[in-house]
Design an enzyme around this catalytic site. Structure first.
Site, PDB file in Angstrom:
ATOM      1  N   LYS A  16       0.965  -1.592  -0.105  1.00 46.11           N
ATOM      2  CA  LYS A  16       0.332  -0.153   0.190  1.00 46.11           C
ATOM      3  C   LYS A  16       0.561   1.387  -0.234  1.00 46.11           C
ATOM      4  O   LYS A  16       1.742   0.626   0.886  1.00 46.11           O
ATOM      5  CB  LYS A  16      -0.626   0.018   1.279  1.00 46.11           C
ATOM      6  CG  LYS A  16      -1.925  -1.169   1.133  1.00 46.11           C
ATOM      7  CD  LYS A  16      -2.722  -0.911   2.390  1.00 46.11           C
ATOM      8  CE  LYS A  16      -3.431  -2.184   2.581  1.00 46.11           C
ATOM      9  NZ  LYS A  16      -4.628  -2.310   3.230  1.00 46.11           N
ATOM     10  N   TYR A  56     -12.080  -3.363  -3.743  1.00 46.17           N
ATOM     11  CA  TYR A  56     -13.027  -2.667  -2.267  1.00 46.17           C
ATOM     12  C   TYR A  56     -14.177  -3.070  -2.674  1.00 46.17           C
ATOM     13  O   TYR A  56     -14.867  -2.842  -1.414  1.00 46.17           O
ATOM     14  CB  TYR A  56     -12.152  -1.739  -1.387  1.00 46.17           C
ATOM     15  CG  TYR A  56     -10.758  -2.330  -1.154  1.00 46.17           C
ATOM     16  CD1 TYR A  56     -10.626  -2.747   0.261  1.00 46.17           C
ATOM     17  CD2 TYR A  56     -10.129  -0.845  -0.652  1.00 46.17           C
ATOM     18  CE1 TYR A  56      -9.117  -2.797   0.963  1.00 46.17           C
ATOM     19  CE2 TYR A  56      -8.811  -0.799  -0.077  1.00 46.17           C
ATOM     20  CZ  TYR A  56      -8.053  -2.303  -0.037  1.00 46.17           C
ATOM     21  OH  TYR A  56      -6.758  -2.060   0.871  1.00 46.17           O
ATOM     22  N   ASN A 123      -1.973  -0.107   7.294  1.00 47.04           N
ATOM     23  CA  ASN A 123      -1.367  -1.257   7.444  1.00 47.04           C
ATOM     24  C   ASN A 123      -0.150  -2.157   6.122  1.00 47.04           C
ATOM     25  O   ASN A 123      -0.282  -3.285   6.772  1.00 47.04           O
ATOM     26  CB  ASN A 123      -2.334  -2.587   8.162  1.00 47.04           C
ATOM     27  CG  ASN A 123      -3.344  -2.720   7.099  1.00 47.04           C
ATOM     28  OD1 ASN A 123      -3.515  -2.038   6.094  1.00 47.04           O
ATOM     29  ND2 ASN A 123      -4.863  -3.571   7.688  1.00 47.04           N
ATOM     30  N   HIS A 126      -1.932  -5.464   1.332  1.00 45.90           N
ATOM     31  CA  HIS A 126      -3.208  -6.147   1.197  1.00 45.90           C
ATOM     32  C   HIS A 126      -2.777  -7.171   1.017  1.00 45.90           C
ATOM     33  O   HIS A 126      -2.140  -7.782  -0.276  1.00 45.90           O
ATOM     34  CB  HIS A 126      -4.190  -5.182   0.057  1.00 45.90           C
ATOM     35  CG  HIS A 126      -5.045  -6.140  -0.329  1.00 45.90           C
ATOM     36  ND1 HIS A 126      -6.230  -6.660   0.363  1.00 45.90           N
ATOM     37  CD2 HIS A 126      -5.547  -7.033  -1.306  1.00 45.90           C
ATOM     38  CE1 HIS A 126      -7.127  -7.084  -0.478  1.00 45.90           C
ATOM     39  NE2 HIS A 126      -6.556  -7.782  -1.113  1.00 45.90           N
ATOM     40  N   GLU A 137      -9.520 -10.569  -7.515  1.00 45.02           N
ATOM     41  CA  GLU A 137      -8.809  -9.336  -7.406  1.00 45.02           C
ATOM     42  C   GLU A 137      -7.457  -8.891  -8.585  1.00 45.02           C
ATOM     43  O   GLU A 137      -6.864  -8.234  -9.225  1.00 45.02           O
ATOM     44  CB  GLU A 137      -8.026  -9.517  -6.152  1.00 45.02           C
ATOM     45  CG  GLU A 137      -9.339  -9.173  -4.680  1.00 45.02           C
ATOM     46  CD  GLU A 137      -8.685  -9.861  -3.616  1.00 45.02           C
ATOM     47  OE1 GLU A 137      -7.277  -9.203  -3.244  1.00 45.02           O
ATOM     48  OE2 GLU A 137      -9.438  -8.605  -2.229  1.00 45.02           O
TER      49      GLU A 137
HETATM   50  P1  DAT Z   1      -7.932  -6.727   5.717  1.00 37.92           P
HETATM   51  O1  DAT Z   1      -7.226  -6.080   4.968  1.00 37.92           O
HETATM   52  O2  DAT Z   1      -6.760  -7.103   6.898  1.00 37.92           O
HETATM   53  O3  DAT Z   1      -8.175  -8.290   4.579  1.00 37.92           O
HETATM   54  P2  DAT Z   1     -10.446  -5.959   5.783  1.00 37.92           P
HETATM   55  O4  DAT Z   1     -10.176  -6.448   4.689  1.00 37.92           O
HETATM   56  O5  DAT Z   1     -11.590  -6.144   6.785  1.00 37.92           O
HETATM   57  O6  DAT Z   1      -8.567  -6.052   6.242  1.00 37.92           O
HETATM   58  O7  DAT Z   1     -10.709  -4.521   5.672  1.00 37.92           O
HETATM   59  C1  DAT Z   1      -9.485  -3.641   4.943  1.00 37.92           C
HETATM   60  C2  DAT Z   1      -8.813  -2.437   4.954  1.00 37.92           C
HETATM   61  O8  DAT Z   1      -9.564  -1.265   5.227  1.00 37.92           O
HETATM   62  C3  DAT Z   1      -7.969  -3.379   6.495  1.00 37.92           C
HETATM   63  O9  DAT Z   1      -6.454  -3.344   5.855  1.00 37.92           O
HETATM   64  C4  DAT Z   1      -7.394  -1.863   7.218  1.00 37.92           C
HETATM   65  C5  DAT Z   1      -9.262  -0.982   6.389  1.00 37.92           C
HETATM   66  N1  DAT Z   1      -9.850  -1.192   7.910  1.00 37.92           N
HETATM   67  C6  DAT Z   1     -11.070  -2.606   7.823  1.00 37.92           C
HETATM   68  N2  DAT Z   1     -11.182  -2.392   9.204  1.00 37.92           N
HETATM   69  C7  DAT Z   1     -11.628  -0.932   9.123  1.00 37.92           C
HETATM   70  C8  DAT Z   1     -11.936  -0.037  10.613  1.00 37.92           C
HETATM   71  N3  DAT Z   1     -13.029  -0.914  11.124  1.00 37.92           N
HETATM   72  N4  DAT Z   1     -11.786   0.841  10.980  1.00 37.92           N
HETATM   73  C9  DAT Z   1     -10.957   2.043   9.928  1.00 37.92           C
HETATM   74  N5  DAT Z   1     -10.327   1.206   9.190  1.00 37.92           N
HETATM   75  C10 DAT Z   1     -10.147   0.113   8.619  1.00 37.92           C
HETATM   76 MG    MG Z   2      -9.692  -8.004   3.034  1.00 33.70          MG
END
Ligand code: DAT
Ligand code: MG
Length: 145
Positions: A16, A56, A123, A126, A137
């Site tokens: 990212k 997303y 973070n 991805h 994807e």
């Molecule tokens: P991951 O990337 O671990 O698969 P995800 O698909 O649930 O997590 O979410 C996509 C991204 O969005 C994630 O890397 C960080 C952000 N994110 C997820 N949940 C969030 C939240 N509750 N508040 C803020 N950012 C969030």
């Molecule tokens: Mg995810």
């Protein structure tokens, strides 16, 4: 007796904008290569809103979606396709939990990530969460594959 079938998967990884801005792409790819996964395709590019809406799709409409998009548009990112046995769950394991503050030490997010007080969790990486997501994807980021 025949050998057990080796199911080779592919997964879509994004380094990212925070990973690129902090100069951590090499460190993340080092871990991926040290684990033994093969890099099939790799490009540094910028995202756009349409691409991110496809990528997303499951998060469109959530409270963190707009900040997430703004973050993903904030600079170049690196898109990577990895290949290997069980690489979908294997990369998720290397990446660590979503929240970098509590992600386990030893993982990318746990070792290199933290809370910066931003509107969205930043973070570094991805990784596709299933082989079905990976296929979708990879098609989004690398239509030529
Ligand atoms: P991951 O990337 O671990 O698969 P995800 O698909 O649930 O997590 O979410 C996509 C991204 O969005 C994630 O890397 C960080 C952000 N994110 C997820 N949940 C969030 C939240 N509750 N508040 C803020 N950012 C969030
Ligand atoms: Mg995810």
């Amino acid at each position: 007796m025949s050998e057990p079938e080796q199911v080779v998967e592919r997964t879509l990884v994004l380094l990212k904008p925070d990973a690129v801005a902090r100069g951590l792409t090499g460190e993340v790819l080092r871990r991926v290569e040290a684990k033994g996964y093969r890099i099939v395709a790799l490009v540094q590019r910028s995202a756009d809103r349409e691409l991110l809406a496809a990528h997303y799709a499951e998060h469109v409409g959530k409270p963190f979606y707009e900040p997430l998009v703004e973050f993903m548009l904030s600079g170049p990112l690196v898109a990577v396709v990895l290949e290997g046995q069980r690489v979908v769950e294997g990369f998720r394991s290397l990446a660590g939990a979503t929240d970098p503050t509590t992600a386990a030490p030893g993982t990318v997010r746990g070792d290199l990530g933290r809370d910066w007080g931003a509107k969205v969790i930043q973070n570094l990486v991805h990784g596709s969460d299933s082989t079905e997501s990976a296929a979708r994807e990879i098609g989004t980021w690398f239509p030529e594959l």
